[in-house]
Design an enzyme around this catalytic site. Structure first.
Site, PDB file in Angstrom:
ATOM      1  N   ASP A  82       0.923  -1.353  -0.040  1.00 50.60           N
ATOM      2  CA  ASP A  82      -0.080  -0.042   0.171  1.00 50.60           C
ATOM      3  C   ASP A  82       0.997   1.162   0.183  1.00 50.60           C
ATOM      4  OD1 ASP A  82      -3.171   0.417   0.884  1.00 50.60           O
ATOM      5  OD2 ASP A  82      -1.791   2.134   0.974  1.00 50.60           O
ATOM      6  N   ILE A  83       0.524   2.354  -0.867  1.00 45.29           N
ATOM      7  CA  ILE A  83       1.407   3.548  -0.942  1.00 45.29           C
ATOM      8  C   ILE A  83       1.284   4.432   0.243  1.00 45.29           C
ATOM      9  CG2 ILE A  83      -0.486   4.859  -1.879  1.00 45.29           C
ATOM     10  CD1 ILE A  83       1.560   5.629  -4.241  1.00 45.29           C
ATOM     11  N   ASN A 116     -12.953  -3.299   2.258  1.00 41.10           N
ATOM     12  CA  ASN A 116     -13.793  -2.235   2.388  1.00 41.10           C
ATOM     13  C   ASN A 116     -14.694  -2.121   1.115  1.00 41.10           C
ATOM     14  OD1 ASN A 116     -12.788  -1.202   4.541  1.00 41.10           O
ATOM     15  ND2 ASN A 116     -11.092  -0.139   3.332  1.00 41.10           N
ATOM     16  N   GLU A 121     -12.193   3.106  -1.295  1.00 43.06           N
ATOM     17  CA  GLU A 121     -11.755   4.456  -2.161  1.00 43.06           C
ATOM     18  C   GLU A 121     -11.613   4.076  -3.447  1.00 43.06           C
ATOM     19  OE1 GLU A 121      -8.288   5.745  -0.129  1.00 43.06           O
ATOM     20  OE2 GLU A 121      -9.413   6.628   1.751  1.00 43.06           O
ATOM     21  N   VAL A 122     -11.036   2.768  -3.589  1.00 42.46           N
ATOM     22  CA  VAL A 122     -10.585   2.192  -5.142  1.00 42.46           C
ATOM     23  C   VAL A 122     -11.743   0.885  -5.268  1.00 42.46           C
ATOM     24  CG1 VAL A 122      -8.831   1.211  -6.409  1.00 42.46           C
ATOM     25  CG2 VAL A 122      -8.145   2.812  -4.692  1.00 42.46           C
ATOM     26  N   HIS A 158     -10.107  -5.421  -3.384  1.00 42.71           N
ATOM     27  CA  HIS A 158      -8.834  -5.741  -2.503  1.00 42.71           C
ATOM     28  C   HIS A 158      -8.989  -6.247  -1.143  1.00 42.71           C
ATOM     29  CE1 HIS A 158      -9.830  -1.556  -2.253  1.00 42.71           C
ATOM     30  NE2 HIS A 158      -9.319  -1.255  -1.251  1.00 42.71           N
TER      31      HIS A 158
HETATM   32  P1  AMP Z   1      -9.943   1.204   0.186  1.00 38.19           P
HETATM   33  O1  AMP Z   1     -10.153   2.527   0.913  1.00 38.19           O
HETATM   34  O2  AMP Z   1     -10.229   0.065   0.794  1.00 38.19           O
HETATM   35  O3  AMP Z   1     -10.475   1.409  -1.148  1.00 38.19           O
HETATM   36  O4  AMP Z   1      -8.194   1.308   0.017  1.00 38.19           O
HETATM   37  C1  AMP Z   1      -7.548   1.754  -1.027  1.00 38.19           C
HETATM   38  C2  AMP Z   1      -5.965   1.645  -0.540  1.00 38.19           C
HETATM   39  O5  AMP Z   1      -5.216   1.759  -1.832  1.00 38.19           O
HETATM   40  C3  AMP Z   1      -5.565   2.853   0.568  1.00 38.19           C
HETATM   41  O6  AMP Z   1      -5.207   2.352   1.512  1.00 38.19           O
HETATM   42  C4  AMP Z   1      -4.463   3.707  -0.325  1.00 38.19           C
HETATM   43  O7  AMP Z   1      -3.542   4.016   0.138  1.00 38.19           O
HETATM   44  C5  AMP Z   1      -4.003   2.556  -1.516  1.00 38.19           C
HETATM   45  N1  AMP Z   1      -3.687   3.099  -2.701  1.00 38.19           N
HETATM   46  C6  AMP Z   1      -4.092   4.149  -3.554  1.00 38.19           C
HETATM   47  N2  AMP Z   1      -3.266   4.260  -4.584  1.00 38.19           N
HETATM   48  C7  AMP Z   1      -2.316   3.281  -4.573  1.00 38.19           C
HETATM   49  C8  AMP Z   1      -1.172   3.180  -5.323  1.00 38.19           C
HETATM   50  N3  AMP Z   1      -0.800   3.840  -6.523  1.00 38.19           N
HETATM   51  N4  AMP Z   1      -0.488   2.103  -4.751  1.00 38.19           N
HETATM   52  C9  AMP Z   1      -0.550   1.459  -3.886  1.00 38.19           C
HETATM   53  N5  AMP Z   1      -1.634   1.571  -3.069  1.00 38.19           N
HETATM   54  C10 AMP Z   1      -2.452   2.524  -3.490  1.00 38.19           C
END
Ligand code: AMP
Length: 118
Positions: free
Chosen positions: A35-36, A90, A98-99, A103
């Site tokens: 995770d970034i 999530n 968020e994404v 995952h």
């Molecule tokens: P969620 O809120 O469960 O959708 O988690 C999304 C996660 O993706 C967050 O913990 C972010 O820090 C992570 N994230 C977003 N962009 C990147 C990226 N380019 N590389 C790695 N992790 C990322």
């Protein structure tokens, strides 16, 4: 949940090689990477390579091969966390997703505290 998959989401772009990642595991159906913005000393994201929005979408539509590969890849990483770990996924607005590409968050490396704030 909204099941419309957005092919421009950031994990889809990582899977297409458009954005770099720090890979932890890469199998036929699954990618795991750091995770970034880690919430713990070890914070790994595990994603299926197929286009699935969230847990329920993946559980409903993935093939048996994808399901097995995904969970065994995640479990192999977890086996390395000798002091314990937490797995989070999530979904949607209340879940804080968020994404919009399914995952798992694998978290470890320190005591993680209570599961949720009350
Ligand atoms: P969620 O809120 O469960 O959708 O988690 C999304 C996660 O993706 C967050 O913990 C972010 O820090 C992570 N994230 C977003 N962009 C990147 C990226 N380019 N590389 C790695 N992790 C990322």
């Amino acid at each position: 949940m909204n099941m419309t998959y957005d092919p421009q989401n950031i994990f889809a772009r990582i899977l297409r090689g458009e954005i770099p990642n720090k890979t932890v595991a890469d199998t036929e159906h699954t990618l795991a990477f750091h995770d970034i913005a880690p919430h713990a000393p070890d914070h790994v994201l595990v994603i299926p390579k197929g286009a699935y929005v969230d847990f329920a979408d993946f559980a409903a539509r993935a093939t048996a091969e994808e399901l097995v590969d995904f969970h065994r890849t995640a479990a192999r990483i977890c086996e390395g966390y000798g002091a314990g770990y937490r797995v989070i996924s999530n979904s949607g607005g209340h879940g804080g997703q968020e994404v919009p590409h399914y995952h798992l968050h694998l978290l470890a490396g320190r005591p993680l505290g209570p599961m949720l704030q009350r």
